[in-house]
Motif scaffolding. Structure first.
Motif, PDB file in Angstrom:
ATOM      1  N   PHE A   1      75.100  49.739  58.283  1.00 23.08           N
ATOM      2  CA  PHE A   1      76.862  50.691  57.891  1.00 23.08           C
ATOM      3  C   PHE A   1      76.397  50.676  56.254  1.00 23.08           C
ATOM      4  CE2 PHE A   1      78.010  47.454  61.092  1.00 23.08           C
ATOM      5  CZ  PHE A   1      79.046  47.744  61.815  1.00 23.08           C
ATOM      6  N   THR A   2      77.369  51.682  55.612  1.00 21.59           N
ATOM      7  CA  THR A   2      77.369  52.105  54.414  1.00 21.59           C
ATOM      8  C   THR A   2      78.373  51.900  52.789  1.00 21.59           C
ATOM      9  OG1 THR A   2      78.453  53.969  54.573  1.00 21.59           O
ATOM     10  CG2 THR A   2      75.738  53.932  54.899  1.00 21.59           C
ATOM     11  N   GLU A   3      79.321  51.345  53.286  1.00 21.91           N
ATOM     12  CA  GLU A   3      80.654  51.057  52.142  1.00 21.91           C
ATOM     13  C   GLU A   3      81.404  49.355  54.032  1.00 21.91           C
ATOM     14  OE1 GLU A   3      82.668  54.511  51.549  1.00 21.91           O
ATOM     15  OE2 GLU A   3      81.432  55.725  51.973  1.00 21.91           O
ATOM     16  N   TYR A   4      81.943  48.777  52.737  1.00 19.31           N
ATOM     17  CA  TYR A   4      82.960  48.622  52.685  1.00 19.31           C
ATOM     18  C   TYR A   4      84.084  48.281  51.493  1.00 19.31           C
ATOM     19  CZ  TYR A   4      81.455  44.661  49.299  1.00 19.31           C
ATOM     20  OH  TYR A   4      80.903  44.687  47.881  1.00 19.31           O
ATOM     21  N   ARG A   5      85.583  47.817  52.593  1.00 19.54           N
ATOM     22  CA  ARG A   5      86.520  47.648  51.571  1.00 19.54           C
ATOM     23  C   ARG A   5      87.143  46.502  52.342  1.00 19.54           C
ATOM     24  NH1 ARG A   5      88.967  52.780  50.736  1.00 19.54           N
ATOM     25  NH2 ARG A   5      87.386  53.039  49.293  1.00 19.54           N
ATOM     26  N   PHE A   6      87.530  45.161  50.953  1.00 19.93           N
ATOM     27  CA  PHE A   6      87.953  44.156  51.157  1.00 19.93           C
ATOM     28  C   PHE A   6      89.620  44.158  50.970  1.00 19.93           C
ATOM     29  CE2 PHE A   6      84.415  42.683  50.508  1.00 19.93           C
ATOM     30  CZ  PHE A   6      84.801  40.845  51.086  1.00 19.93           C
ATOM     31  N   SER A   7      90.355  44.022  53.178  1.00 18.76           N
ATOM     32  CA  SER A   7      92.120  44.442  52.666  1.00 18.76           C
ATOM     33  C   SER A   7      92.433  43.291  51.623  1.00 18.76           C
ATOM     34  CB  SER A   7      92.496  44.217  54.032  1.00 18.76           C
ATOM     35  OG  SER A   7      91.916  44.271  55.445  1.00 18.76           O
ATOM     36  N   PRO A   8      93.728  43.416  51.135  1.00 21.31           N
ATOM     37  CA  PRO A   8      94.267  42.536  50.001  1.00 21.31           C
ATOM     38  C   PRO A   8      94.389  41.220  50.887  1.00 21.31           C
ATOM     39  CG  PRO A   8      95.586  44.754  50.426  1.00 21.31           C
ATOM     40  CD  PRO A   8      94.431  44.459  51.489  1.00 21.31           C
ATOM     41  N   PRO A   9      93.660  39.831  49.877  1.00 26.12           N
ATOM     42  CA  PRO A   9      94.070  38.196  50.545  1.00 26.12           C
ATOM     43  C   PRO A   9      95.626  38.572  51.235  1.00 26.12           C
ATOM     44  CG  PRO A   9      93.339  38.989  47.943  1.00 26.12           C
ATOM     45  CD  PRO A   9      93.481  40.142  48.752  1.00 26.12           C
ATOM     46  N   ASP A  10      96.835  39.286  50.654  1.00 28.52           N
ATOM     47  CA  ASP A  10      97.845  38.315  50.965  1.00 28.52           C
ATOM     48  C   ASP A  10      97.712  38.479  52.073  1.00 28.52           C
ATOM     49  OD1 ASP A  10      97.766  41.278  49.553  1.00 28.52           O
ATOM     50  OD2 ASP A  10      99.733  39.971  48.810  1.00 28.52           O
ATOM     51  N   LEU A  11      97.528  39.608  53.088  1.00 27.54           N
ATOM     52  CA  LEU A  11      97.861  40.720  54.458  1.00 27.54           C
ATOM     53  C   LEU A  11      97.156  40.335  55.030  1.00 27.54           C
ATOM     54  CD1 LEU A  11      98.025  43.826  53.524  1.00 27.54           C
ATOM     55  CD2 LEU A  11      99.989  42.435  54.042  1.00 27.54           C
ATOM     56  N   SER A  12      95.623  39.682  55.012  1.00 22.60           N
ATOM     57  CA  SER A  12      94.711  39.945  56.321  1.00 22.60           C
ATOM     58  C   SER A  12      93.229  38.780  55.535  1.00 22.60           C
ATOM     59  CB  SER A  12      94.941  40.544  57.165  1.00 22.60           C
ATOM     60  OG  SER A  12      93.848  41.963  56.822  1.00 22.60           O
ATOM     61  N   LYS A  13      92.462  38.271  56.204  1.00 21.21           N
ATOM     62  CA  LYS A  13      90.758  38.314  56.349  1.00 21.21           C
ATOM     63  C   LYS A  13      89.899  39.122  56.345  1.00 21.21           C
ATOM     64  CE  LYS A  13      92.108  33.491  54.367  1.00 21.21           C
ATOM     65  NZ  LYS A  13      91.123  32.282  54.120  1.00 21.21           N
ATOM     66  N   SER A  14      90.148  40.189  55.759  1.00 19.54           N
ATOM     67  CA  SER A  14      89.470  41.345  56.822  1.00 19.54           C
ATOM     68  C   SER A  14      88.957  42.151  56.327  1.00 19.54           C
ATOM     69  CB  SER A  14      90.370  41.581  58.164  1.00 19.54           C
ATOM     70  OG  SER A  14      91.591  42.709  57.210  1.00 19.54           O
ATOM     71  N   LEU A  15      87.950  42.891  56.086  1.00 19.88           N
ATOM     72  CA  LEU A  15      87.118  43.816  55.603  1.00 19.88           C
ATOM     73  C   LEU A  15      87.091  45.373  56.561  1.00 19.88           C
ATOM     74  CD1 LEU A  15      84.036  43.400  54.727  1.00 19.88           C
ATOM     75  CD2 LEU A  15      85.185  41.674  56.014  1.00 19.88           C
ATOM     76  N   GLY A  16      86.997  46.772  56.153  1.00 20.18           N
ATOM     77  CA  GLY A  16      86.562  47.445  56.981  1.00 20.18           C
ATOM     78  C   GLY A  16      84.953  47.689  56.588  1.00 20.18           C
ATOM     79  N   LEU A  17      84.596  48.231  57.737  1.00 22.79           N
ATOM     80  CA  LEU A  17      83.013  48.449  57.060  1.00 22.79           C
ATOM     81  C   LEU A  17      82.988  49.765  57.949  1.00 22.79           C
ATOM     82  CD1 LEU A  17      81.562  45.651  59.347  1.00 22.79           C
ATOM     83  CD2 LEU A  17      81.551  45.966  56.578  1.00 22.79           C
ATOM     84  N   HIS A  18      82.495  50.622  57.160  1.00 24.97           N
ATOM     85  CA  HIS A  18      82.321  52.781  57.655  1.00 24.97           C
ATOM     86  C   HIS A  18      80.668  52.655  57.835  1.00 24.97           C
ATOM     87  CE1 HIS A  18      86.718  53.878  56.543  1.00 24.97           C
ATOM     88  NE2 HIS A  18      86.405  52.505  55.650  1.00 24.97           N
ATOM     89  N   GLY A  19      80.286  53.269  57.965  1.00 26.86           N
ATOM     90  CA  GLY A  19      79.165  53.918  58.107  1.00 26.86           C
ATOM     91  C   GLY A  19      78.730  54.444  59.724  1.00 26.86           C
ATOM     92  N   TYR A  20      77.451  55.170  59.987  1.00 27.28           N
ATOM     93  CA  TYR A  20      76.990  55.885  60.732  1.00 27.28           C
ATOM     94  C   TYR A  20      76.003  54.944  62.612  1.00 27.28           C
ATOM     95  CZ  TYR A  20      72.988  55.879  58.836  1.00 27.28           C
ATOM     96  OH  TYR A  20      71.598  55.536  57.770  1.00 27.28           O
ATOM     97  N   ALA A  21      75.990  56.016  63.352  1.00 24.20           N
ATOM     98  CA  ALA A  21      75.276  55.214  64.489  1.00 24.20           C
ATOM     99  C   ALA A  21      74.138  55.905  63.920  1.00 24.20           C
ATOM    100  CB  ALA A  21      75.713  56.570  65.977  1.00 24.20           C
ATOM    101  N   GLU A  22      73.030  55.065  63.996  1.00 23.75           N
ATOM    102  CA  GLU A  22      71.076  55.600  63.874  1.00 23.75           C
ATOM    103  C   GLU A  22      71.112  56.451  64.561  1.00 23.75           C
ATOM    104  OE1 GLU A  22      67.533  52.925  65.289  1.00 23.75           O
ATOM    105  OE2 GLU A  22      68.486  52.665  62.536  1.00 23.75           O
TER     106      GLU A  22
END
Length: 106
Positions: free
Chosen positions: A51-72
């Motif tokens: 994983f190379t990047e992440y982005r949190f969802s707005p906390p009032d919507l959900s407790k989640s984050l998106g992880l972006h990356g690549y297959a090794e």
């Protein structure tokens, strides 16, 4: 004149300390989510991801984050995993074409 300056300095120091605590908590969440997602993809699909990047969802919507990356081994094979971090679970998964679920995983 000294009292307002002193209060201003205390306010700045307090803000920096609170910001550092939030940053540490955020790093722990990201680290846990990355490990969980990487293990999930490896277990279910037999693919090691980075994983190379992440982005949190707005906390009032959900407790989640998106992880972006690549297959090794191939940075062109993009991977995206949306992880719920409370409790840890995979919400959404996007893998490159040609990668399918292992037959022995449920």
């Amino acid at each position: 004149m000294r009292k307002p300056f002193f209060l201003f300095v205390i306010l700045i120091i307090s803000s920096l300390l609170l910001g550092a605590c939030a940053s540490k908590e955020e790093k722990e969440i990201v680290s846990s989510a990355e490990k969980f997602a990487a293990n999930y993809v490896l277990e279910k699909y037999g693919v090691t991801v980075r994983f190379t990047e992440y982005r949190f969802s707005p906390p009032d919507l959900s407790k989640s984050l998106g992880l972006h990356g690549y297959a090794e081994g191939d940075k062109k094979k993009k991977v995206f995993v949306m992880v719920n971090y409370d409790p840890l679970s995979v919400e959404t998964l996007s893998l490159p074409d040609g990668i399918s679920k292992k037959s022995d995983s449920k």
